[in-house]
Design a protein around this motif. Structure first.
Motif, PDB file in Angstrom:
ATOM      1  N   GLY A  15       0.786  -1.149   0.012  1.00  0.00           N
ATOM      2  CA  GLY A  15      -0.090   0.017  -0.105  1.00  0.00           C
ATOM      3  C   GLY A  15       0.892   1.266  -0.176  1.00  0.00           C
ATOM      4  O   GLY A  15       2.194   1.116  -0.035  1.00  0.00           O
ATOM      5  N   LYS A  17       0.737   5.925  -0.853  1.00  0.00           N
ATOM      6  CA  LYS A  17       0.442   6.893  -1.677  1.00  0.00           C
ATOM      7  C   LYS A  17       1.303   7.255  -2.803  1.00  0.00           C
ATOM      8  O   LYS A  17       0.915   7.928  -3.839  1.00  0.00           O
ATOM      9  N   ASN A  55      -4.428  -1.104  -1.119  1.00  0.00           N
ATOM     10  CA  ASN A  55      -5.762  -0.336  -1.265  1.00  0.00           C
ATOM     11  C   ASN A  55      -6.121  -0.495  -2.789  1.00  0.00           C
ATOM     12  O   ASN A  55      -7.107   0.036  -3.237  1.00  0.00           O
ATOM     13  N   GLU A  56      -5.253  -0.776  -3.823  1.00  0.00           N
ATOM     14  CA  GLU A  56      -5.473  -0.888  -5.128  1.00  0.00           C
ATOM     15  C   GLU A  56      -6.175  -2.120  -5.792  1.00  0.00           C
ATOM     16  O   GLU A  56      -5.666  -3.136  -5.164  1.00  0.00           O
ATOM     17  N   GLU A  57      -7.021  -2.016  -6.315  1.00  0.00           N
ATOM     18  CA  GLU A  57      -7.908  -3.135  -6.900  1.00  0.00           C
ATOM     19  C   GLU A  57      -6.989  -4.235  -7.850  1.00  0.00           C
ATOM     20  O   GLU A  57      -7.183  -5.395  -7.875  1.00  0.00           O
ATOM     21  N   TYR A  67      -5.723  -7.742   1.135  1.00  0.00           N
ATOM     22  CA  TYR A  67      -6.451  -7.000   2.072  1.00  0.00           C
ATOM     23  C   TYR A  67      -6.178  -5.450   2.160  1.00  0.00           C
ATOM     24  O   TYR A  67      -5.085  -5.127   1.917  1.00  0.00           O
ATOM     25  N   SER A  68      -7.354  -4.819   2.052  1.00  0.00           N
ATOM     26  CA  SER A  68      -7.058  -3.275   2.442  1.00  0.00           C
ATOM     27  C   SER A  68      -6.438  -2.841   3.631  1.00  0.00           C
ATOM     28  O   SER A  68      -6.352  -3.484   4.814  1.00  0.00           O
ATOM     29  N   ASP A  69      -5.650  -1.975   3.516  1.00  0.00           N
ATOM     30  CA  ASP A  69      -4.810  -1.261   4.301  1.00  0.00           C
ATOM     31  C   ASP A  69      -5.586  -0.033   4.939  1.00  0.00           C
ATOM     32  O   ASP A  69      -5.952   0.893   4.287  1.00  0.00           O
ATOM     33  N   VAL A  70      -6.137  -0.035   6.303  1.00  0.00           N
ATOM     34  CA  VAL A  70      -6.843   0.767   6.614  1.00  0.00           C
ATOM     35  C   VAL A  70      -5.968   2.027   7.447  1.00  0.00           C
ATOM     36  O   VAL A  70      -6.568   2.984   7.726  1.00  0.00           O
TER      37      VAL A  70
END
Length: 70
Positions: A15, A17, A55-57, A67-70
């Motif tokens: 993940g 930015k 977080n990228e599809e 798994y998404s990173d919160v």
């Protein structure tokens, strides 16, 4: 004796930015393949249990649990 490697789960933190680089480093190509593919292939030598935190599809197309990173 059962190999202990079957009990290992590898977690790749992919993940972020990419604020400094400006693009997703995991999909930058090295020798014609995205870096994340090289990473997954190398980890598969140690364990088949791999999860990617991102977080990228597009990571879901790699054939590993994402798994998404919160």
């Amino acid at each position: 004796m059962e190999p202990k490697l079957n009990k290992i789960t590898a977690i790749i933190l992919a993940g972020g930015k990419s604020s400094r680089m400006g693009k997703d480093k995991g999909f930058v190509k090295v020798f014609g393949k995205p870096m994340i593919v090289h990473t997954i292939n190398n980890i598969k030598r140690v364990t088949p249990k791999i999860m990617v935190i991102a977080n990228e599809e597009k990571y879901k197309s790699l054939g590993v649990n994402v798994y998404s990173d919160v």
